[in-house]
Scaffold this active site. Structure first.
Site, short mmCIF file in Angstrom:
data_model
loop_
_atom_site.label_atom_id
_atom_site.label_comp_id
_atom_site.label_asym_id
_atom_site.label_seq_id
_atom_site.Cartn_x
_atom_site.Cartn_y
_atom_site.Cartn_z
CE1 TYR A 143 -3.43 2.49 0.33
CE2 TYR A 143 -3.96 1.76 2.37
CZ TYR A 143 -4.42 2.67 1.30
OH TYR A 143 -5.34 3.38 1.26
CE LYS A 169 -6.38 0.63 -0.93
NZ LYS A 169 -6.89 0.16 0.50
#
Length: 309
Positions: A143, A169
């Protein structure tokens, strides 16, 4: 079934992703029965994966033992064949333990959050990711946001050295960075849109190879969220713009009234649609009664579209 990293990547990239809220009672304790019921409800829809105790699920406010309970509850309650992705984060050592616990709990993958608080150079962030990937056989999604903004060079190196790194992400919104990463890695990774209220950015991100995103509004308007996603994937631009204008952008205006409302407004939406999930935990705060009323009115406008389950 348990998904291999390759299977997980393929599945996550094929449809909309749901990030369920974590249910609390009035004393702010984890309300497991209510959470299980909600996971079963959301799992009836055609989602590509459920991310337990993620950002919308208030990972930042949960203890390690609570995260384990939430993940196990999600694994037990989701329909067969629905991937469950668990969180990992805080320090590198803690993230390793979270990843191992996720595998023991029966999760199918790990979403690796930025390390707690401190800034870090790219080689330090790479060591953070490698340690977590080495600690588990599950597919890992990195992320990129806040103090963990990964460059194309770093992501490419990690993709080479970590076979179970399956996803990237984006929570930054740096178009140039995403373009460079996709240009270098192509379909080696699954790319997930992760900015707050990701629907706002879904159509332009599709052009960059980002085929899916984390939908927080799916928690309370799942039919609308799925219809929006379908319009994005089919590149029905007029339909996407209409849905943005009628619901998403007014929703964002309420969300932007106070820091932390990206999570609070989702729990408010659950209340407004008859699926209460309890309050948010500090340091977040709940919407005011007037804000909840405004959100309820807004949701009612999309009910004729079958937006509320």
């Amino acid at each position: 079934m348990t998904f291999t990293p390759t299977e997980l990547a393929r599945r996550l990239g094929s449809g909309l992703l749901s990030f369920p809220v974590t249910h609390f009672d009035r004393e702010l304790n984890f309300d497991e029965p209510a959470y299980r019921d909600n996971i079963a409800r959301l799992g009836k829809y055609e989602v590509a994966g459920l991310f337990a105790a993620g950002g919308t699920g208030e990972f930042f406010s949960l203890t390690p033992s609570e995260v384990d309970r939430v993940v196990r509850a999600a694994v037990a309650s989701a329909p067969e064949g629905t991937p469950i992705v668990a969180p990992a984060g805080q320090s590198t050592a803690a993230a390793v333990e979270f990843a191992r616990a996720a595998e023991r709990a029966g999760a199918d993958g790990v979403l690796l959050f930025p390390p707690y608080l401190t800034e870090a150079p790219q080689d330090g962030l790479a060591a953070h990711v490698r340690a977590v990937c080495a600690a588990t056989s599950l597919g890992v999604i990195v992320y990129s946001r806040a103090n963990a903004k990964y460059t194309a060079e770093t992501v490419a190196g990690l993709a080479d050295s970590c076979p179970n790194l399956v996803g990237y992400k984006d929570g930054v919104g740096d178009v140039e960075a995403i373009t460079k990463i996709h240009a270098r890695l192509g379909d080696r990774l699954t790319y997930i849109g992760g900015l707050p209220t990701a629907e706002t950015f879904a159509l332009p991100y599709l052009e960059l190879g980002v085929t899916t995103y984390s939908s927080a509004i799916f928690n309370f308007v799942p039919d609308f969220a799925l219809a929006f996603y379908a319009a994005v994937r089919a590149e029905r631009r007029d339909e996407v713009r209409r849905m943005l204008k009628e619901f998403v952008l007014p929703y964002v205006e309420i969300r932007n009234r106070k820091a932390g409302y990206a999570v609070s407004i989702v729990k408010a939406g659950m209340t407004a649609t008859g699926h209460p999930a309890g309050p948010v935990r500090p340091p977040l705060t709940d919407l005011t009664p007037d804000e909840l009323a405004a959100l309820t009115t807004l949701i009612a406008l999309v009910e004729p579209m079958g937006a509320v389950a």
